[in-house]
Design an enzyme around this catalytic site. Structure first.
Site, PDB file in Angstrom:
ATOM      1  N   ALA A  34      11.521  88.427  99.611  1.00  0.00           N
ATOM      2  CA  ALA A  34      12.399  89.536  99.214  1.00  0.00           C
ATOM      3  C   ALA A  34      12.080  90.784 100.026  1.00  0.00           C
ATOM      4  CB  ALA A  34      12.242  89.819  97.730  1.00  0.00           C
ATOM      5  N   GLU A  35      10.776  91.011 100.250  1.00  0.00           N
ATOM      6  CA  GLU A  35      10.401  92.179 101.042  1.00  0.00           C
ATOM      7  C   GLU A  35      10.895  92.031 102.487  1.00  0.00           C
ATOM      8  OE1 GLU A  35       6.380  93.836  98.870  1.00  0.00           O
ATOM      9  OE2 GLU A  35       6.285  91.898  99.855  1.00  0.00           O
ATOM     10  N   TYR A  36      10.816  90.790 102.980  1.00  0.00           N
ATOM     11  CA  TYR A  36      11.316  90.522 104.323  1.00  0.00           C
ATOM     12  C   TYR A  36      12.824  90.807 104.380  1.00  0.00           C
ATOM     13  CZ  TYR A  36      12.647  88.037 108.533  1.00  0.00           C
ATOM     14  OH  TYR A  36      13.165  87.725 109.755  1.00  0.00           O
ATOM     15  N   SER A  82      25.218  80.104 105.959  1.00  0.00           N
ATOM     16  CA  SER A  82      24.384  80.827 105.019  1.00  0.00           C
ATOM     17  C   SER A  82      25.283  81.743 104.191  1.00  0.00           C
ATOM     18  CB  SER A  82      23.369  81.599 105.848  1.00  0.00           C
ATOM     19  OG  SER A  82      22.448  82.185 105.018  1.00  0.00           O
ATOM     20  N   LYS A 116      22.099  80.578  92.378  1.00  0.00           N
ATOM     21  CA  LYS A 116      21.629  80.383  93.753  1.00  0.00           C
ATOM     22  C   LYS A 116      20.181  79.929  93.648  1.00  0.00           C
ATOM     23  CE  LYS A 116      21.154  82.840  98.141  1.00  0.00           C
ATOM     24  NZ  LYS A 116      19.797  82.394  98.333  1.00  0.00           N
ATOM     25  N   CYS A 430     -16.195  86.874  73.979  1.00  0.00           N
ATOM     26  CA  CYS A 430     -17.326  87.565  73.389  1.00  0.00           C
ATOM     27  C   CYS A 430     -17.477  86.933  72.004  1.00  0.00           C
ATOM     28  CB  CYS A 430     -17.041  89.059  73.271  1.00  0.00           C
ATOM     29  SG  CYS A 430     -18.176  89.880  72.149  1.00  0.00           S
ATOM     30  N   CYS A 435     -18.525  92.766  67.477  1.00  0.00           N
ATOM     31  CA  CYS A 435     -18.351  93.534  68.713  1.00  0.00           C
ATOM     32  C   CYS A 435     -17.387  94.687  68.431  1.00  0.00           C
ATOM     33  CB  CYS A 435     -17.779  92.634  69.805  1.00  0.00           C
ATOM     34  SG  CYS A 435     -17.132  93.543  71.223  1.00  0.00           S
TER      35      CYS A 435
END
Ligand code: IVH
Length: 751
Positions: A34-36, A82, A116, A430, A435
């Site tokens: 997505a960043e590309y 595409s 898609k 823990c 505690c």
């Protein structure tokens, strides 16, 4: 200004070239797809507006390719196109407007909307009904020949039509679709990896791609890939008029076609449908990165033609990206009310899917370790829907050596007690019930809405009370008095009065609500209601739990001397079962007609004496008898029963519960007003489909004084059988328990 634009174009080009190299040559992407896309989109827009700066070697001039040297090449019968992207409604409106301008006046466009799929494109050829070739998209003209690998995918028919009565297929049919992992199959694959101590796969799509491009198709066969088919690329059969009929034809031939494509009469309908899809996105069995919107009429779509590699008649509506990369700055550790440790990633703030994210879940230390996440790493973060953002994994290729490994702590950061990791668990705990952090979380939960719902007692008040040493546990809330409260900062007369009044009111919450508020692992409101249906008071629960604990201890004594031969696996398995009677033996043997006989058969590999088996049988019989009230509650599984026993037999919990009771908190189930007593003392088992939901029938039986249990035993009075009843009927017949239908049940109710 133009100089800035030229500089930005140069900068974007350089970045994109690097990312293309990292992805396609090194196989080590540094950013998400997505960043590309985002960088590419910015470059495309700038170049379109200022074509004088577009260079012949710009990354925008390159058609994407997934070709690799390992495979023979296959030429596609037609370009594998595409889709252009739309990111919002304005893009869709502009798209339609442009299309309408290219078509005869007053053309009306109707559409098909479908997911898609976020997988990899595949092109499959069938000749005379047989799958003969499968190719990746490649550069759109030729693709890698992955026929042998594709044939291992079960959802892809090797012969069409799958149902021979569906008529003859075209002599030649080339279809297009998407190969992917269903979310569940991808998770399962990563569980297998983890079980073998191997690193987890990060990205489902890249893994699907890698799986399909194995040199040895036996490797592909091991991965549970799925194929969905959505288009016909080429066919010598009759031309189809629409996308809709294409999907129907594909389905009839036996292809796996997404079942819920929507037909939209116009763009307005499509826009409405898009909103629905976005909301459903997380519930789909596969990942989607948007929707494909296609002009339904294929003649019109053909007329619209193609720009570059994108057909004008279809467009991808992209959802906001859900994944992004950022830097892992640090780690904070949280301890929850059950003691579970949760490492949280502190991130360089990043904008994902519409919000800024600065921290994200790392799940647990096993996962941190398996993914090899290090401080200072670039990491991929996912935020989808309402899910808390989480770190998918590191971008190892972006490391410069300055990153430091994450070492799980040895002690609880809040109470310094040693941490424990229960056998088979991925989480660390823990183990200290006192505690301070655990207590604070438990208190916050106890008073919250949905639990005891004590108004005016938010986390801040709780913290103030803990700090002032006024409360140590949940029971202390009910012994609070005005004086010390008034001495606290910010606690005025009115506030204190209100607080004490809501605390007083909370004492009258139903017993089920009190049980829910205790925060017992697995006991929410549904299970709490089951418990109060079957136990009239806290005392009954405490008595049962301690009796079970005592019987477990006796049983442990009896089986202690038993050990298995090193190399007899079945014997070893039986010994492990003997060590966990409440989860491994009681549930299976609770209704055994002859316990000793069953045990003799089961324990055969241990070669025990008959006296020894008799002893085990007796001890187990006692355990069964005392734990029957818990195990016979329909809806309580064995693990839950074990948790409940653990909780109510724990000494610290028992003392807190005693304090709650002493403070006047309601610990009694309300006596149910009975609608009748026709079924008093009778135990029923329900099986098969009834005229109303089982829960409703169960309430009805209980309202008439009867009881409903989950399994048939000698103690059952009746089995009520609906339509297509299960094996319980056979068992009832064997045990001589009368089998009745719903009508007979109603007659019994009415005396
Ligand atoms: S239609 C001309 N429909 O998305 C037809 N594509 O950028 C073009 N994809 O590479 C494709 N689901 O691999 C279409 N329902 C769908 C799709 C789909 C996924 C992929 C396809 C293509 C990319 C489009």
């Amino acid at each position: 200004m133009p100089r800035d634009i030229a500089a930005r174009i140069a900068e974007l080009s350089q970045q994109l070239h690097r990312h293309i190299y990292q992805y396609h040559v090194r196989g080590e992407p540094l950013i998400t797809d997505a960043e590309y896309d985002c960088l590419l989109q910015e470059l495309q827009t700038l170049e379109a507006e200022h074509p004088q700066y577009r260079r012949a070697d710009s990354p925008t001039q390159r058609v994407g390719s997934d070709l690799s040297d390992d495979f023979a090449k296959l030429r596609h019968p037609a370009p594998i196109l595409s889709l252009a992207n739309a990111f919002d409604e304005a893009d869709l409106l502009a798209w339609e407007e442009r299309n309408l301008r290219l078509l005869p006046a007053d053309t009306k466009l109707s559409y098909i909307l479908q997911p898609k799929l976020d997988g990899l494109s595949i092109v499959i050829t069938y000749e005379h009904g047989s799958l003969t070739r499968a190719a990746t998209r490649g550069n759109g003209e030729t693709g890698d020949d992955v026929t042998a690998n594709a044939k291992t995918i079960r959802s892809l028919p090797l012969r069409i039509p799958v149902d021979p009565s569906s008529g003859d297929p075209p002599n030649r049919l080339v279809v297009r679709g998407e190969i992917l992992f269903h979310k569940a199959d991808f998770l399962a694959l990563n569980e297998e990896q983890a079980a073998q101590g191997l690193p987890a796969y990060i990205n489902a799509r890249n893994t699907a791609s890698g799986s399909l491009k194995q040199k040895d198709s036996r490797e592909t066969a091991k991965r549970k890939l799925t194929a969905y088919i959505y288009a016909i690329v080429d066919s010598d059969g009759p031309a189809l008029p629409s996308e809709w009929e294409t999907l129907e034809t594909l389905r009839r031939l036996g292809f796996n076609v997404i079942s819920d494509a929507t037909r939209c009469n116009n763009l307005r309908e499509a826009r409405q449908a898009i909103a629905g899809w976005e909301a459903r996105r997380d519930r789909l069995p596969f990942e989607i990165d948007g929707l494909a919107l296609k002009v339904d009429d294929l003649a019109l779509a053909r007329e619209l033609g193609v720009v570059g590699k994108d057909p004008r008649g279809a467009i991808a509506y992209k959802f906001p990206a859900e994944e992004a990369t950022t830097t892992l700055l640090g780690l904070t550790i949280g301890v929850g009310r059950t003691g579970k440790l949760t490492p949280t990633a502190q991130l360089e703030p990043i904008f994902i899917g519409g919000v800024t994210v600065s921290s994200a879940s790392l799940h647990n230390y096993d996962q941190v370790n398996a993914l090899d996440i290090r401080l200072g790493d670039r990491v991929i973060v996912k935020r989808s829907g309402d899910v808390i953002p989480y770190v998918i994994g590191p971008v190892s290729a972006a490391r410069d050596g300055s990153e430091t490994p994450i070492v799980p702590p040895k002690q609880c950061p809040f109470c310094a007690c040693p941490l424990v990791q229960p056998k088979g668990a991925v989480d660390w705990f823990c183990g200290n019930a006192r505690c301070p952090e655990r207590v604070a979380r438990a208190l916050e939960f106890f008073v919250s809405r949905g639990a005891m719902d004590i108004e005016g007692m938010g986390p801040q008040t709780i913290n103030a009370l803990i700090e002032a040493n006024l409360i140590d546990d949940i029971a202390d809330i009910f012994t609070l008095t005005a004086e010390p409260l008034l001495a606290l900062d910010g606690f005025a007369q009115k506030k204190v009065e209100n607080l004490l009044r809501s605390i007083d009111m909370a004492k009258r919450r139903s017993f089920a609500q009190v049980l829910t508020s205790l925060g017992i692992d697995g006991v929410g409101s549904t299970v709490a209601a089951l418990l109060t249906d079957n136990f009239a008071s806290l005392q009954e629960l405490l008595d049962t739990a301690s009796a079970v604990r005592a019987a477990e201890a006796d049983f442990a004594q009896v089986v202690k001397p038993i050990a298995a031969d090193n190399d007899d696996a079945e014997a070893a398995r039986q010994v492990t079962r003997l060590q966990k009677p409440t989860t491994e033996l009681v549930p299976q043997l609770i209704d055994a007609a002859d316990l000793q006989q069953r045990l003799t058969r089961r324990l055969k590999p241990l070669r025990l004496s008959s006296e020894s088996i008799a002893g085990i049988s007796e001890a187990l019989g006692c355990l069964i008898a005392v734990s029957r009230p818990l195990h016979t509650i329909e809806g309580l599984g064995p693990v839950l029963v074990a948790n409940i026993v653990d909780f109510f037999s724990d000494a610290h919990n028992r003392s807190v519960l005693a304090k709650l009771l002493a403070a006047g908190v309601n610990m009694q189930a309300e006596a149910k007003a009975l609608a009748g007593d026709g079924l008093t003392g009778k135990t029923f088992v329900l099986t098969g489909t009834m005229s109303q939901p089982r829960g409703a029938l169960k309430s009805l039986i209980e309202a008439h004084g009867g009881k409903v249990t989950g399994s048939v035993s000698k103690r059952s009075d009746f089995v009520v059988a609906g339509d297509s009843p299960g094996r319980k009927v056979e068992k009832a017949a064997r045990l001589g328990v009368p089998i009745i239908d719903e009508d007979a049940l109603r007659r019994l109710m009415n005396g």
